[in-house]
Write a protein that holds these residues in place. Sequence first.
Motif, PDB file in Angstrom:
ATOM      1  N   THR A 358      16.863-110.454  11.630  1.00 48.45           N
ATOM      2  CA  THR A 358      17.946-110.708  10.783  1.00 48.45           C
ATOM      3  C   THR A 358      19.107-110.306  11.448  1.00 48.45           C
ATOM      4  O   THR A 358      19.232-109.528  12.322  1.00 48.45           O
ATOM      5  N   ASN A 359      20.173-110.841  10.890  1.00 44.66           N
ATOM      6  CA  ASN A 359      21.588-110.635  11.247  1.00 44.66           C
ATOM      7  C   ASN A 359      22.584-110.129  10.316  1.00 44.66           C
ATOM      8  O   ASN A 359      22.055-109.935   9.291  1.00 44.66           O
ATOM      9  N   SER A 360      23.788-110.006  10.626  1.00 48.05           N
ATOM     10  CA  SER A 360      24.588-109.277   9.683  1.00 48.05           C
ATOM     11  C   SER A 360      24.888-110.042   8.370  1.00 48.05           C
ATOM     12  O   SER A 360      25.052-109.830   7.351  1.00 48.05           O
ATOM     13  N   ILE A 361      24.859-111.567   8.649  1.00 45.66           N
ATOM     14  CA  ILE A 361      25.067-112.558   7.346  1.00 45.66           C
ATOM     15  C   ILE A 361      23.698-112.253   6.451  1.00 45.66           C
ATOM     16  O   ILE A 361      24.058-112.195   5.176  1.00 45.66           O
ATOM     17  N   ILE A 362      22.502-112.255   6.969  1.00 42.53           N
ATOM     18  CA  ILE A 362      21.460-112.087   6.279  1.00 42.53           C
ATOM     19  C   ILE A 362      21.562-110.554   5.258  1.00 42.53           C
ATOM     20  O   ILE A 362      21.189-110.573   4.233  1.00 42.53           O
ATOM     21  N   TYR A 363      21.877-109.483   6.104  1.00 43.66           N
ATOM     22  CA  TYR A 363      21.966-108.407   5.467  1.00 43.66           C
ATOM     23  C   TYR A 363      23.050-108.316   4.268  1.00 43.66           C
ATOM     24  O   TYR A 363      23.017-107.733   3.139  1.00 43.66           O
ATOM     25  N   LEU A 364      24.101-109.122   4.732  1.00 44.61           N
ATOM     26  CA  LEU A 364      25.383-109.322   3.571  1.00 44.61           C
ATOM     27  C   LEU A 364      24.776-109.972   2.325  1.00 44.61           C
ATOM     28  O   LEU A 364      25.204-109.685   1.170  1.00 44.61           O
ATOM     29  N   ILE A 365      23.911-110.999   2.669  1.00 44.47           N
ATOM     30  CA  ILE A 365      23.508-111.669   1.414  1.00 44.47           C
ATOM     31  C   ILE A 365      22.424-110.836   0.711  1.00 44.47           C
ATOM     32  O   ILE A 365      22.380-110.840  -0.515  1.00 44.47           O
TER      33      ILE A 365
END
Length: 731
Positions: A358-365
């Motif tokens: 995962t990347n930062s975008i997925i963690y933010l979602i």
Amino acid sequence: MATQLLKHHLSSVIVFIKRSVTVQPDFDLGEKMKFFNDNKQFNKTLELFDKHRKPDIQTFSGFIIAQALKACTHLGDLQRGKNIHHLISRHIKKNFHIKSSLIHLYMQCGDVQSAQLLFDKTTKKTLSMHGAMMKGYVKNNMTNEAIDLFNKIKDPDDVLFNLLFNACAQIRTNKALDLVKKVSKEMPKSFYSNPYILSSLLDAFMKCRDVKHAELLFDQCTSKVLPMYGAMMKGYMENNQPNKAIDLFNKIKKPDGFILSILFNICAQLGTNEALDLVKKVSQEMPKSFYSNPYILSSLLDALIKCEDVKNAELLFDKCTNKVLPMYGAMMNAYNKEDKPLKALNLYNQMKIDGLETNSIIYLIIMKTLSKIGDDLICESIVKDIPDVLFNNQMENALIDMWGKCGYIDKAKEVFEKNSKPDQFAYTAMINSYGLNGMGVQALELYRKMPEEFINEVTNICVLNACSHSGLIDEARSIFKNIPSKTERIYGTMIDCLSRGSYFQQAQELIDEYECFNSPVSTMYMALLSGARNVNNSCLSQKIFDRMKKLFPETKNSLTAAAILLANVYASSGDIDAATNIRTELNRTGAEKKIGLSWTAVNGQAFEFRAHDRSHPQSTEIYAEIKNISKQLIEHGHQYDSSWITREINDDETVESVLCGHSERLAIAWNFVQNPNATRIRVAKNLRVCGDCHRAIKLIAAIRQCKIIVRDANRIHHFSTNGQCSCNDYF
């Protein structure tokens, strides 16, 4: 465009290096490494390099070294690139091509200092070195440095012009636009036949909001290529002219994947039924091979979701065998928007099972998902997985928001206080967290400590909301008075604050003030009506509803919600006939009432409940516990309030059974079924908690000596074991 031109530049360099190589084994090795690089198999390039590495690396040809550095650059392996640089340091003094490759490596990996040092030490600088520096400056958001460097070059080539236009497109200012115009007039006429330079020039005009010049240039061009169409379409989208972009798309005979992705992005921005029809038509007609391109599919998914066709988006997602992170992100966002956080969480867990990084975008979602479910164990398990390298201000601000919306204000505060230099988003997230949790005084204190330059519309809305939920009317008035630029949302929030405090005359005056220069807004009237409902003022409620019917005849959702509130007011006032007439009319017209959903987590597993839900495999036990709780409530003096029932009661129902079937009651009962001696329960709900449930949960918390946290659509209620709620019944 700059990348394509730079590739052309480097290919010329490679040809030169190849010609200087006379040792056949080296030549074969270089060709094999180039083959792997060309096919984006960069790890294999370096494996081959290591396998054939000589004791003295400096005996390798420049071509082989350049291929190894290229692989390091694409992999972002700065340390390995540095190691190669160290081993060949003497070898590169006169090899300008390797120097260019090293500068490119350092810049693309974010080590601007090393690139600058190497560039400055070089006495004879080539155009490719200037290009690597300019491209690096643009990549590292140092566009002014890129422009300054361009101005020092005597005879810039096509790559450098291209990079300059990219830099100006990134700045997007009038000064940048003036430079684009000046340079484009001075550049050699032959460059106007280069479609890649023209594409970058069009992009610069569009991003600097000079649509007219972009259109003139585009129309004058006799040999248009797809990147030029793409630049124009993207430009129209960014300048809020989506219909022009669609018209231009319809003129393209054979659009490629890039053009289709832009079209899908435009349709996603529109989000209309017409846009959805176009998405479906184009996706059915596009080549089948495009369905194996995950990036086109990501744009298509996003368009379907934003045009509110989640069903077809799900079908497309499930059929896809080559899923990439943006596709998962699009679906998770859709589930969050559709009040389906468990589906989003399951999708995240599936990614982990499938081994996707995962990347930062997925963690933010996923943090938005967790804020809906609200279980601290699940939150902690996912936060623990976030790599340290991804922790930045944006991630920390998302954590503050998540913990605040979950009701764990101490954890939100801990994250905030660990940040030595919180930005405006951190302050706003913390103020909002205080407000949601009924801590208006703390929200005000932080607002007053906040640097003045950080305060914006969202901050003011959050602090006014905090005042609204804590009954701090005078403080809200003072803040509102001092806001220099009052927007629709700021007016709406202040009207809500006054209405909650029963200052109906002042709230109406604010509405009148707003409407002197603006069109009426339904949410302002809904705030007024909600306030009237809180004090059971049927006369005022009817007047507001009648006004809404005149002003907003087409807004069915708002009128349905308003009619339900009005029926509740009449029922609470004892006018059962009026309440029944309204509910009968709602049923006759088929008005859709939003279904109540609640989420809770038990022993680390999340569950969803609907109002009167019997789909749970242990529903018999849940309803037995509901009866047990109801018996205890009645024994402690609770009287069920029928005014909170928003529909007609069926023959096999009672007031008690209807109210006890609310989704939050089922979620609470399930917690007690699993853990009879629970000391803390956390529930999230998509609607506002009704007055009867609010009184009942206060009693349940006291009877069972269990702290219960309920996040509803408006705020977070902390029900204590002493039978009190953090909102002090001010909701």
